[in-house]
Design an enzyme around this catalytic site. Structure first.
Site, PDB file in Angstrom:
ATOM      1  N   LYS A  60      39.664  -8.745  22.283  1.00 22.80           N
ATOM      2  CA  LYS A  60      39.249  -9.538  21.113  1.00 22.80           C
ATOM      3  C   LYS A  60      40.006  -9.062  19.867  1.00 22.80           C
ATOM      4  O   LYS A  60      40.446  -9.878  19.056  1.00 22.80           O
ATOM      5  CB  LYS A  60      37.727  -9.444  20.913  1.00 22.80           C
ATOM      6  CG  LYS A  60      36.961 -10.241  21.964  1.00 22.80           C
ATOM      7  CD  LYS A  60      35.462  -9.971  22.003  1.00 22.80           C
ATOM      8  CE  LYS A  60      34.845 -10.674  23.212  1.00 22.80           C
ATOM      9  NZ  LYS A  60      33.398 -10.417  23.381  1.00 22.80           N
ATOM     10  N   ASP A  74      29.432 -15.880  18.564  1.00 23.71           N
ATOM     11  CA  ASP A  74      29.184 -15.941  20.009  1.00 23.71           C
ATOM     12  C   ASP A  74      28.344 -17.167  20.386  1.00 23.71           C
ATOM     13  O   ASP A  74      28.285 -17.545  21.548  1.00 23.71           O
ATOM     14  CB  ASP A  74      28.393 -14.695  20.459  1.00 23.71           C
ATOM     15  CG  ASP A  74      29.274 -13.632  21.097  1.00 23.71           C
ATOM     16  OD1 ASP A  74      30.322 -13.981  21.655  1.00 23.71           O
ATOM     17  OD2 ASP A  74      28.883 -12.449  21.025  1.00 23.71           O
ATOM     18  N   GLN A  93      28.743  -6.758  21.346  1.00 24.22           N
ATOM     19  CA  GLN A  93      29.133  -6.879  22.744  1.00 24.22           C
ATOM     20  C   GLN A  93      27.954  -6.550  23.661  1.00 24.22           C
ATOM     21  O   GLN A  93      27.268  -5.542  23.477  1.00 24.22           O
ATOM     22  CB  GLN A  93      30.323  -5.936  23.023  1.00 24.22           C
ATOM     23  CG  GLN A  93      30.930  -6.084  24.405  1.00 24.22           C
ATOM     24  CD  GLN A  93      31.607  -7.434  24.642  1.00 24.22           C
ATOM     25  OE1 GLN A  93      32.107  -8.057  23.715  1.00 24.22           O
ATOM     26  NE2 GLN A  93      31.601  -7.893  25.873  1.00 24.22           N
TER      27      GLN A  93
HETATM   28  N1  GUN Z   1      29.468  -9.735  27.351  1.00 20.08           N
HETATM   29  C1  GUN Z   1      30.047 -10.538  28.272  1.00 20.08           C
HETATM   30  N2  GUN Z   1      30.497 -11.672  27.693  1.00 20.08           N
HETATM   31  C2  GUN Z   1      30.191 -11.585  26.381  1.00 20.08           C
HETATM   32  C3  GUN Z   1      30.405 -12.432  25.264  1.00 20.08           C
HETATM   33  O1  GUN Z   1      30.968 -13.529  25.360  1.00 20.08           O
HETATM   34  N3  GUN Z   1      29.953 -11.958  24.068  1.00 20.08           N
HETATM   35  C4  GUN Z   1      29.317 -10.775  23.932  1.00 20.08           C
HETATM   36  N4  GUN Z   1      28.886 -10.431  22.725  1.00 20.08           N
HETATM   37  N5  GUN Z   1      29.100  -9.963  24.952  1.00 20.08           N
HETATM   38  C5  GUN Z   1      29.534 -10.365  26.162  1.00 20.08           C
END
Ligand code: GUN
Length: 292
Positions: A52, A119, A96
């Site tokens: 990211k 998200d 996350q």
């Molecule tokens: N863990 C697995 N996929 C994601 C996601 O798209 N966003 C977040 N914040 N955590 C994750």
């Protein structure tokens, strides 16, 4: 069979975003700013967050990474969310997942200002998505829709089977695939307690597999000519790799691919698109194009 190249599509979209950001900066704006909160040292989460941050660089965004040990308390994490909510220099942020078991993920998600929830996990965004209102949409389903759109794959009126009912992928995917002017498909959601799952899959024009079980979808489950989208990214041990593992999708690619009209590989299919959609959501947060 045509391979759906998520990596190349994501690279194109990131270039498009970077050009838009350059235009905004030339007009006097600051770059969009995404913050990521990472708790602990889970290998998968470390990789996601690193990717990211790299995507932010590719899109000419500012990024910040806020790290906590997995001994952080829920109150400390909620305090961090509150600071990010009120920081005018941060346009959007993510926490996350997964979080350690002593922290309520739902409490943390609900503490995020929905206008910065890039998200799309906050109940306000989930609810608005469900009724077709402008909102931040969860990145994986959004990325899949974008892949289908860019490959001119018809979904309207088609039978789509979604394997998995998670809040992050299965449920929003089902809603978006069913929604008028989006997927406009006939949608069936299958899960661990579905009877006749193989039969359901065999009827599908489009299968979206998001159950997290390596090579679960086998050739006998796929109608010839179907489109198969693989969301799985399970790490399986592989001593021949320097990392000691490889990513395995939910689809048994070698036997299923020859049957398909289109299929996404793992890696290089849905994964890169997911991160790209997070970038698009962050750009929308910076532009206030969804919420004023
Ligand atoms: N863990 C697995 N996929 C994601 C996601 O798209 N966003 C977040 N914040 N955590 C994750």
């Amino acid at each position: 069979m045509q391979l759906i190249d998520g990596k190349a599509t994501a690279a194109t979209i990131k270039q498009e975003i970077a050009q838009e950001v350059d235009r905004l900066i030339a007009a006097g704006a600051r770059p969009p700013h995404l913050a990521a909160v990472l708790v602990g040292h889970d290998g998968g989460s470390e990789t996601y967050v690193r990717n990211k941050v790299l995507a932010c660089e590719a899109c000419h965004f500012t990024s910040s990474l806020i790290r906590f040990e997995d001994t952080v308390t829920e109150a400390e994490l909620l305090d961090c969310v509150s600071r990010l909510n009120s920081d005018p220099a941060v346009d959007g942020f993510i926490v996350q997942l997964p979080l350690p078991p002593h922290i309520s993920e739902q409490k943390v998600i609900e503490a995020i200002d929905y206008r910065k929830d890039v998200d799309g996990f906050h109940p306000i965004n989930v609810g608005r998505m469900a009724i077709g209102l402008p909102c931040f949409v969860s990145a994986t389903p959004q990325g899949i829709l974008e892949l289908l759109r860019r490959y001119h794959i018809e979904t309207s009126g088609r039978k789509c089977v979604i394997l998995g009912r998670s809040n992050i992928v299965g449920k929003p995917m089902a809603q978006l695939m069913a929604q008028k002017h989006l997927g406009d498909a006939t949608v069936t959601v299958c899960h661990s307690h579905s009877l006749n799952l193989v039969h359901e899959c065999r009827q599908a024009d489009i299968i979206i597999a998001a159950i997290g079980q390596p090579a679960y979808v086998t050739a006998d489950m796929v109608k010839p000519g179907a489109v198969v989208i693989d969301v799985g990214t399970t790490r399986v041990p592989d001593p021949s790799r320097p990392s000691g593992f490889r990513l395995c999708g939910d689809v048994d690619f070698d036997t299923v691919a020859p049957l398909c009209s289109y299929i996404t590989p793992v890696p290089g299919g849905v994964g890169p698109m997911t991160i790209c959609m997070l970038m698009l959501n962050t750009l929308a947060a910076a532009n206030h194009s969804i919420y004023a």
